[in-house]
Scaffold this motif. Structure first.
Motif, short mmCIF file in Angstrom:
data_model
loop_
_atom_site.label_atom_id
_atom_site.label_comp_id
_atom_site.label_asym_id
_atom_site.label_seq_id
_atom_site.Cartn_x
_atom_site.Cartn_y
_atom_site.Cartn_z
N VAL A 237 0.86 -1.23 0.40
CA VAL A 237 0.20 0.04 -0.41
C VAL A 237 0.60 1.42 -0.23
CG1 VAL A 237 -1.54 -1.38 1.21
CG2 VAL A 237 -0.31 -0.30 3.08
N SER A 238 0.45 2.30 -0.71
CA SER A 238 1.13 3.86 -0.71
C SER A 238 0.62 4.77 0.16
CB SER A 238 0.95 4.06 -2.25
OG SER A 238 0.15 4.33 -2.44
N SER A 239 -0.43 5.09 -0.25
CA SER A 239 -1.13 6.19 1.05
C SER A 239 -1.32 5.85 1.65
CB SER A 239 -2.58 7.02 -0.12
OG SER A 239 -3.15 5.57 0.84
N ARG A 240 -1.20 7.30 2.70
CA ARG A 240 -1.63 7.76 4.58
C ARG A 240 -2.52 6.44 4.49
NH1 ARG A 240 0.40 12.71 7.67
NH2 ARG A 240 -0.22 11.80 10.16
N ILE A 241 -4.00 7.48 4.24
CA ILE A 241 -4.68 6.20 4.13
C ILE A 241 -5.00 4.98 4.16
CG2 ILE A 241 -7.75 6.59 3.53
CD1 ILE A 241 -6.53 9.68 2.46
N GLN A 242 -4.57 4.81 3.02
CA GLN A 242 -4.52 2.77 2.67
C GLN A 242 -3.99 2.21 4.10
OE1 GLN A 242 -3.02 2.91 -1.36
NE2 GLN A 242 -4.90 1.92 -2.02
N LYS A 243 -2.86 2.95 4.55
CA LYS A 243 -1.76 2.48 5.55
C LYS A 243 -3.35 1.73 6.07
CE LYS A 243 2.60 2.27 3.98
NZ LYS A 243 4.08 3.56 4.06
#
Length: 307
Positions: A237-243
């Protein structure tokens, strides 16, 4: 690439503060049915406090060489071993494992018999410190630890306590991710699968491994596995929201009472009597909530443990 029926094998064994088990492991590796002139043993010390003792043990075994890796973590140590390996075949096991006498022979045979084979995942048999009086921790380990066939089926990898591959496979897919303290074997196996190699489970490629028997040992293993699994998933995962979503999902899965596990534990014939079934079920609750706590620690910026 065409391989000889008996290629040269490099067996890589990382060690960290475990010279007692290392000696037993090397004794087992010395008694292999595979021709002695066709394999080497590379022991990688990963910063042991008893390094001199490790060195004195290595000196007793003609086929074993000792090297060092200062970067903490078994995957960094394995990568160091790979960099020195002379073999066409690379075999991985751990210092606390006891390979069967035909371990190398069976591992090589399984690699060679399957076209385009990139990885052989072998069986890990657990044994108890006192077989007549196993602790609740040992019983829990006996039904949960090292499910190699399941790991290969679900995650396309297996624990490096018992894995064989070709050096050219590593050259193509890359070495282990040294930033991971756990689950690096599954992350590497997924890359092998993604490159189109065949992966097989072989229950005739066997090592024995002592079950953890104390709560302290289980705690160390639990936080290492929880961190490794979470960090492996974070790589995708790349985005902060996804993490953040991944963290909440992992936390929730560990907070849910393990009722399905309890149901299966009460039906498991390996657990004798109501007392064993209750004890093992309670340990699963412990593991779940320790894992949840470790995820929270990591989310707050803590560093994952190496053991």
């Amino acid at each position: 690439m065409e391989y000889k029926s008996r290629p040269f094998v490099s067996a890589i064994v990382p060690v960290f503060n475990d010279s007692e088990h290392l000696k037993i492991c090397l004794e087992a590796l010395e008694k292999q049915t595979y021709p002695k002139e066709l394999y080497e043993i590379i022991v990688v010390d990963n910063g042991s406090s008893d390094r001199e003792k490790v060195q004195s043990i290595i000196a007793r075994f003609r086929q074993a060489i000792l090297t060092d890796e200062s970067i903490p973590g078994s995957y960094a140590a394995r990568n160091k071993g790979i960099s020195l390996a002379k073999g066409e075949v690379i075999a991985f096991t751990d210092a606390d494992c006891i390979p069967a006498p035909n371990w190398i022979e069976k591992g090589v045979n399984n690699l060679l018999k399957v076209p385009n084979c990139g990885q052989v995942v072998g069986k890990v048999d657990l044994f108890f410190k006192n077989p007549d009086r196993p602790t609740a921790i040992e019983l829990y380990e006996s039904i949960t630890a090292f499910p190699q066939e399941k790991l290969l089926k679900e995650y396309k990898g297996g624990a490096t306590a018992n894995v064989f591959t070709f050096k050219e496979v590593i050259d193509r897919v890359g070495a282990f991710d040294a930033s991971l303290k756990s689950n690096g074997d599954l992350e590497w196996g997924a890359r092998v699968f993604a490159k189109g190699y065949v992966q097989i489970y072989a229950d005739d490629v066997c090592v024995a491994h002592p079950a953890r028997y104390s709560l302290a040992q289980l705690y160390k293993r639990t936080i290492r596995l929880a961190a490794g699994s979470y960090q492996r998933q974070c790589k995708n995962v790349s985005s902060r929201i996804q993490k953040q979503k991944l963290f909440l999902d992992c936390l929730w899965r560990n907070m849910i009472p393990p009722l399905f596990f309890v149901f299966n534990a009460f039906r498991d014939s390996r657990l004798q009597g109501l007392n064993q079934k209750i004890q093992v079920s309670l340990i699963m609750f412990y593991v779940r909530y320790v894992s949840a706590w470790e995820l929270c620690r990591l989310q707050l910026g803590a560093t994952s443990a190496r053991e």
